[in-house]
Write an enzyme that holds these catalytic residues in place. Structure first.
Site, PDB file in Angstrom:
ATOM      1  N   THR A  22       0.865  -1.169  -0.043  1.00 12.85           N
ATOM      2  CA  THR A  22       0.043   0.005   0.158  1.00 12.85           C
ATOM      3  C   THR A  22       0.823   1.334   0.099  1.00 12.85           C
ATOM      4  OG1 THR A  22      -1.583  -1.049   1.314  1.00 12.85           O
ATOM      5  CG2 THR A  22      -1.814   1.191   1.262  1.00 12.85           C
ATOM      6  N   CYS A  72      -3.092  -2.278   8.995  1.00 10.67           N
ATOM      7  CA  CYS A  72      -3.420  -1.485   8.000  1.00 10.67           C
ATOM      8  C   CYS A  72      -4.456  -0.121   8.018  1.00 10.67           C
ATOM      9  CB  CYS A  72      -4.284  -2.258   6.932  1.00 10.67           C
ATOM     10  SG  CYS A  72      -3.179  -3.427   6.069  1.00 10.67           S
ATOM     11  N   LYS A 106      -7.649  -8.925  15.705  1.00 12.00           N
ATOM     12  CA  LYS A 106      -8.685  -9.427  15.437  1.00 12.00           C
ATOM     13  C   LYS A 106      -8.368 -10.974  15.109  1.00 12.00           C
ATOM     14  CE  LYS A 106      -8.160  -9.642  10.442  1.00 12.00           C
ATOM     15  NZ  LYS A 106      -8.979  -9.222   9.150  1.00 12.00           N
ATOM     16  N   ARG A 144      -0.062  -5.886  15.331  1.00 17.96           N
ATOM     17  CA  ARG A 144       0.245  -4.421  14.935  1.00 17.96           C
ATOM     18  C   ARG A 144      -0.904  -3.638  15.509  1.00 17.96           C
ATOM     19  NH1 ARG A 144       3.244  -5.413   9.315  1.00 17.96           N
ATOM     20  NH2 ARG A 144       1.604  -7.257   9.171  1.00 17.96           N
TER      21      ARG A 144
END
Ligand SMILES: NC(=O)c1ccc[n+]([C@@H]2O[C@H](COP(=O)([O-])OP(=O)(O)OC[C@H]3O[C@@H](n4cnc5c(N)ncnc54)[C@H](O)[C@@H]3O)[C@@H](O)[C@H]2O)c1
Length: 434
Positions: free
Chosen positions: A118, A259, A320, A327
């Site tokens: 990204t 992210c 999750k 992170r």
């Protein structure tokens, strides 16, 4: 594939499964040794089998030698990390540019250099400049192919994506990428061809939108608590509207992971730099940061305003379920605050404890399962909704614990069942009944 992390390893294995010959180049000797020994350096369901099958079939190999890895290839994907740059929130492109330079030196003939990491708008063209200056003789194209996989469901997402976005400048580059993704044409996955800048921005826009959606329902959850409404009913009531959609409307402790936090920040910075600030994303970042740091206060309040000398069980540490990725996990600030305030922490996570250890305070007890963590605890906090926590019998939890305070930051438990087992149950955005 340059980089054998969550994205590079999964993408490499999936391209091999599609029938391409893939070499994954990994710079970290420990990760490389694990991969060459058939062990996965990350936890991702189904990955080990997929990797082993494709290695056995001769389509997938690992190396630390970038020059050897890119020799005679048609496409080189850069899938290295783009963490937040210290100090200003921009994406740190050091690894991307270093990889581009190494690739430029090593290429032996025409190839498409594709950014899968990204990266902010403009990076593709910067890579083009780098390659041209290092190798003025080289025939190449650059392209952008951002990755949308979710950790925990990465293989399914790669093999059956909602869409593939490809930013490219030449027909030749588009053709190479079209061929690599050909198996997806059979399942009619939409492939969106765009300009390079558009592809780069599309990835940030997608993540920022999702982060905003989560943050929106988190704020509505707070309001629900004040007015006696139930956020799940609100989420269902709005989510059934096709324009809104039901996904990503689950309240919780704030988004984390590798992210959303860094990508929202980077988009904010890019938008400011170009004089088109994104107030919505700026607010999302601020609201989410405040939410993550306020979660420990929720626990402290539920424990009567003080946790000193209390034992607190923590279920779930990763950002999750179905990943070992720690992170920016909300667990980091929650555990740090509770331990700092004098609580004894007994934690359990099915896959994340090794990654968690360096990020959490010393003295945290790591337990063998949920009941072990609950043993003798005054309060229990569920941070990550692993399936195995959903299935816990309330009576057994209650028996194991000393106190009866249960803070369910993911609303996985049925409040009435927990109350029936004697718990003082605190969910998120649901009316509190002691
Ligand atoms: N993790 C996700 O769920 C996800 C999803 C979509 C996109 N992304 C993006 O993909 C990119 C990679 O993310 P990740 O989570 O896979 O990162 P990661 O840190 O897990 O993996 C990056 C890997 O690249 C290796 N590396 C760095 N420089 C190298 C070089 N020159 N040669 C060989 N190897 C090198 C590192 O050792 C590391 O193993 C980021 O830009 C991220 O934003 C991540």
């Amino acid at each position: 594939m340059i980089g054998g992390g969550y994205v590079g390893l999964v993408s490499g294995a999936c391209f091999a499964e599609f029938g391409s010959e893939v070499t994954v180049v990994e710079a970290d000797p420990a990760k490389l040794a694990a991969l060459n020994a058939g062990r996965m350096p990350i936890y991702e369901p189904g990955l080990e089998t997929l990797v082993q099958q494709n290695v056995a079939a001769g389509r997938l190999a690992f190396t630390g030698d970038l020059a050897a890895g890119v020799r005679d290839t048609e496409a080189v994907f850069i899938a290295v990390g783009t963490p937040t740059r210290r100090g200003d929130g921009h994406a740190d492109l050091t690894y991307v540019y270093a990889a581009a330079e190494q690739v430029a030196r090593a290429l032996t003939g025409y190839a498409v250099i594709v950014t899968k990491s990204t990266v902010p708008v403009g990076t593709g063209l910067r890579i083009k400049d780098i390659v041209q200056s290092v190798r003025p003789d080289l025939d190449f194209d650059v392209a952008s192919n951002p990755e949308f996989l979710r950790e925990g469901n990465a293989i399914g997402d790669f093999m059956r994506p909602d869409r593939v976005v490809i930013g490219a400048e030449s027909d030749r580059a588009r053709e190479v990428l079209r061929r690599l993704y050909r198996p997806l044409y059979l399942i009619e996955a939409p492939i969106v061809f765009t300009a390079i800048e558009t592809a780069e921005l599309t990835k940030y826009a997608a993540n920022a939108f999702l982060a905003m959606k989560v943050t929106f329902i988190n704020e509505i959850a707070d309001l629900c608590e004040k007015v006696g409404a139930d956020v799940h009913d609100v989420a269902r009531g709005i989510g059934l509207d096709g324009r809104i959609g039901r996904k990503f409307l689950h309240p919780g402790p704030g988004y984390g992971g590798s992210c959303f936090p860094k990508d929202t920040l980077a988009l904010v910075r890019t938008a400011q730099d170009y004089g088109a600030p994104s107030r919505l994303v700026e607010a999302t970042v601020a609201v989410n940061d405040a939410r993550k740091s306020s979660m420990a206060m929720r626990v402290i309040a539920a424990c009567g305003g003080n946790v000193r000398g209390k034992t607190i069980a923590i279920l779930g540490l990763t950002f999750k379920p179905e990943t070992d990725d720690m992170r920016d996990s909300p667990a980091i600030s929650i555990v740090a605050r509770l331990a700092g305030d004098g609580a004894t922490i007994r934690a359990f996570d099915p896959e994340g404890m090794a990654q968690a250890q360096p990020l959490l305070p010393e003295g945290v007890g790591y337990c063998k399962d949920a009941l072990d963590a609950a043993a003798g605890a005054d309060a229990l906090v569920l941070i990550t909704e692993w399936n195995e926590f959903r299935a816990l019998a309330p009576e057994r939890l209650a028996e194991a614990m000393r106190g009866k305070v249960l803070i369910d930051l993911r609303n996985v438990y049925e409040p009435s069942a927990m109350r029936a087992a004697g718990f003082e149950y605190h969910g998120v955005g649901r009316p509190f009944v002691a």
